[in-house]
Enzyme design. Structure first.
Site, PDB file in Angstrom:
ATOM      1  N   GLY A  85    -113.249 -10.163 -34.161  1.00 39.45           N
ATOM      2  CA  GLY A  85    -112.827  -8.944 -34.774  1.00 39.45           C
ATOM      3  C   GLY A  85    -113.234  -7.708 -34.152  1.00 39.45           C
ATOM      4  O   GLY A  85    -113.754  -7.739 -33.101  1.00 39.45           O
ATOM      5  N   PRO A  86    -113.093  -6.519 -34.825  1.00 41.14           N
ATOM      6  CA  PRO A  86    -113.345  -5.391 -34.206  1.00 41.14           C
ATOM      7  C   PRO A  86    -114.828  -5.202 -33.799  1.00 41.14           C
ATOM      8  O   PRO A  86    -115.907  -5.723 -34.739  1.00 41.14           O
ATOM      9  CB  PRO A  86    -113.054  -4.250 -35.291  1.00 41.14           C
ATOM     10  N   GLY A 121    -120.174  -2.881 -26.200  1.00 38.43           N
ATOM     11  CA  GLY A 121    -119.382  -2.146 -27.337  1.00 38.43           C
ATOM     12  C   GLY A 121    -119.749  -2.186 -28.373  1.00 38.43           C
ATOM     13  O   GLY A 121    -119.522  -1.275 -29.414  1.00 38.43           O
ATOM     14  N   ASN A 125    -124.459  -6.327 -19.606  1.00 31.46           N
ATOM     15  CA  ASN A 125    -123.907  -6.471 -18.321  1.00 31.46           C
ATOM     16  C   ASN A 125    -123.317  -5.170 -17.584  1.00 31.46           C
ATOM     17  O   ASN A 125    -122.728  -5.370 -16.578  1.00 31.46           O
ATOM     18  CB  ASN A 125    -122.791  -7.508 -18.460  1.00 31.46           C
ATOM     19  N   HIS A 144    -113.219  -8.173 -17.226  1.00 25.49           N
ATOM     20  CA  HIS A 144    -113.508  -8.090 -18.729  1.00 25.49           C
ATOM     21  C   HIS A 144    -112.523  -8.282 -19.608  1.00 25.49           C
ATOM     22  O   HIS A 144    -112.784  -9.202 -20.516  1.00 25.49           O
ATOM     23  CB  HIS A 144    -113.849  -6.467 -19.005  1.00 25.49           C
ATOM     24  N   GLU A 187    -121.464   3.739 -45.702  1.00 33.71           N
ATOM     25  CA  GLU A 187    -120.384   2.793 -45.951  1.00 33.71           C
ATOM     26  C   GLU A 187    -119.813   1.647 -45.190  1.00 33.71           C
ATOM     27  O   GLU A 187    -119.442   0.815 -45.812  1.00 33.71           O
ATOM     28  CB  GLU A 187    -119.242   3.882 -46.535  1.00 33.71           C
ATOM     29  N   ARG A 224    -114.111   9.049 -63.177  1.00 34.87           N
ATOM     30  CA  ARG A 224    -115.413   9.900 -63.387  1.00 34.87           C
ATOM     31  C   ARG A 224    -115.104  10.575 -64.949  1.00 34.87           C
ATOM     32  O   ARG A 224    -116.220  10.705 -65.745  1.00 34.87           O
ATOM     33  CB  ARG A 224    -115.638  11.172 -62.389  1.00 34.87           C
TER      34      ARG A 224
END
Length: 599
Positions: free
Chosen positions: A10-11, A52, A81, A156, A306, A415
């Site tokens: 994933g990200p 990253g 690396n 890469h 968050e 609220r």
């Protein structure tokens, strides 16, 4: 075709943040279940991450919290690396990572060459011995080692190509003409490891059998939670709100009541808020905080983090035996959307408790007032959004959320205070239907009751705090003209309604009736259900007291009464007595068969 996504995919930044959640789960579960020398929960959590991962802001959030919590059994191997997709890290990433992690209160080591296996093994042993802090091992590697393009971005994200692949195979002593070959010595090594694993599994099974004899109730709880099962009588824990309630109450307050009614017996519930406990009302009265020195606590102080909060909950769920919940203002879920999407993609049953869910939050203004967030969440596959109108529907929302173990549930809460709709027919059980007929005004005018109308004069469809407005408008329409038939529909969840059989959908949104939706948010998406959606039209909110904001945008009974009259006039030019269908059905349309999801 990929049948599923696990936590290492994933990200960037998600995996290391998931690992923090796994380590938190291990630490808490060990404190909760282990007795004496019967340590049935006892493991390290290992991570392999790259440049990253550490550049993404989410990893900073998660690792900061990990250091604060002293997660000593979390070990991160950082693949240093010096390359990202754009090129050398000198272009963008020149910070001292070791000093950064020392500042986070991590134990930090450096291995200068990944091929120095004794140094690497020694670093791992040192990390295992450091039990009061998480560990980072910075390991210098060469990307694409053995390729003519080693050490560059060219290896890469792109395939090596036939010539480079042959060169790499030759470098390592493989036959360049062969592919997908596993040498026999490798097979033998892994067969040996499998046998070792079988022995370790057998040892744990023996340990657990002893644990079952000495601590049968805890063992029973362990198995139940491991299977993601709820106690047989758990629904009896839900508050039963009376038919009449004089005082209007915010749905976030009802959420606090429901959550605390459940949390005592449901020991798997563990979570917290992103520094908004007093606003989200998520503190657990049955438990203290989960902190470094109090790992048995179940309330997590995530801090203003968050994005990490959501990813950490993903890791806790993936670990097992934990049912995580987390909370912030609905608008600030935008900070976490990358991880929320992973919750849905990975089929993780996270419970998101989101308060301050509309322009009704008032003075905090347009930066805090969500106008696009509800539709953004509704657009995510495998996510269910629930916006309950009162205590009964809040109970129903938690009932749905706890039973959904294959996807996240967002509970959207107010609220501002809102009156109970129990007298109008609000229902805990019917929340699972997504939408249901709350109340009918002038039903005696329908042909099924001997009247002349084949369908309602108008259907008012609303969610959350706007249900009270729909009821008020319906009352006024009927008091002004007793020959009308007005149906009020509460729609806590579009996704759950869409999953109902077509006949049920038709029975709620009757063919021929004009439908007007009311929601104090953007109108995008509502034309799927309403001929005339009422909401915010391409604008942000404003800063003012809640009642002033509502009046400014037209969320008042007098204004909505006028708008409903316009809808009736548009679709019933012959007057309210028109008996034949005049508004096209929004339920009946060509439906294309969906491609079956692999997961």
């Amino acid at each position: 075709l990929t049948p599923g996504v696990e936590v290492s995919t994933g990200p960037l930044g998600q995996g290391i943040s998931n690992a923090v959640g796994m380590a938190m789960a291990e630490k808490h579960l060990a404190a909760h279940f282990n007795r004496g020398d019967l340590s049935i929960v006892d493991h390290f959590t290992y991570v392999i991450c790259g440049d990253g991962c550490l550049q993404e802001g989410i990893s900073s959030e998660a690792c900061s919290l990990a250091g604060h919590l002293g997660l000593g059994k979390l070990i991160v191997c950082y693949d240093d690396n010096l390359i990202t997709i754009d090129g050398d890290t000198a272009l963008t990433f020149t910070e001292d990572v070791n000093m950064r992690y020392e500042a986070y209160n991590w134990h930090v080591q450096t291995v200068d060459d990944v091929n120095d296996l004794p140094q690497l093994q020694n670093a791992l042993r040192n990390a295992q011995l450091e039990t009061s802090r998480p560990s980072l091992i910075k390991i210098r590697t060469v990307i694409g080692f053995g390729s003519p393009n080693q050490g560059t971005e060219k290896v890469h994200g792109a395939p090596l190509g036939a010539a480079d692949l042959a060169a790499v195979k030759t470098h390592y002593g493989f036959d360049p003409q062969q592919s997908f070959v596993v040498p026999e010595e490798v097979r033998k090594f892994y067969r040996k490891k499998k046998l070792e694993g079988d022995i370790w599994e057998g040892q744990w099974n023996n340990l657990f059998r002893k644990y079952q004899k000495e601590h049968p109730l805890l063992a029973e709880e362990f198995i139940r939670r491991q299977n993601r099962e709820l106690p047989a009588d758990w629904k009896s824990l839900l508050p039963q709100y009376p038919l009449t309630e004089a005082k209007a109450v915010a749905t976030r307050n009802r959420s606090e009541e429901v959550l605390n009614s459940l949390a005592g017996p449901l020991t798997e519930l563990m979570g917290g808020s992103a520094d908004l406990t007093g606003s989200n009302l998520t503190s657990l009265k049955c438990s203290g905080d989960f902190q470094k020195d109090t790992p048995h606590g179940r309330y997590v102080r995530f801090g203003v983090r968050e994005h990490a909060m959501s990813a950490i909950c993903n890791g806790m769920f993936a670990h097992g035996l934990i049912r995580p919940f987390c909370a912030t203002f609905l608008q600030f879920l935008g900070y976490a959307m990358g991880a929320v999407r992973v919750s849905a993609l990975s089929r993780f049953g996270i419970i998101y408790i989101m308060t301050h869910d509309s322009i009704g939050l008032g003075e905090d203004g347009p930066t805090h007032q969500p106008v696009e967030m509800l539709e953004s969440l509704r657009a995510i596959p495998n996510l269910v959004l629930l916006r309950p109108c009162d205590g009964r529907e809040v109970s129903g929302a938690y009932q749905v959320a706890l039973q959904r173990v294959t996807g996240p549930t967002v509970i959207s809460l107010s609220r501002q205070a809102t009156p109970s709709q129990a007298e109008s027919g609000s229902s805990t059980e019917k929340v699972a239907l997504g939408a249901y007929v709350l109340r009918e005004f002038g039903l005696e005018n329908s042909n099924q009751q001997g009247g002349s109308l084949s369908h309602p004069t108008i259907i008012l469809l609303a969610t959350g705090t706007e249900v009270q407005l729909a009821v008020g408008v319906a009352e006024q329409l009927y008091s002004r003209n007793s020959s009308v038939w007005v149906r009020v529909v509460s729609m806590p969840s579009c996704e759950l309604f869409d999953s109902q059989p077509l006949d049920y959908q038709r029975s709620v949104l009757l063919n021929g009736s004009p439908i007007m939706s009311i929601e104090a948010s953007g109108v995008t998406g509502w034309r799927k259900y309403a001929h005339a959606p009422f909401g915010l039209q391409s604008c942000f909110g404003v800063s003012a007291p809640s009642d002033v904001v509502y009046k400014h945008f037209g969320f008042s009974v007098p204004n909505l009464l006028e708008r409903a009259g316009e809808v009736i006039a548009f679709y019933r030019p012959g007057g309210v007595e028109t008996a034949h269908p005049v508004a096209p059905s929004l339920v009946d349309y060509p439906r294309f068969a969906a491609v079956n999801p692999l997961h």
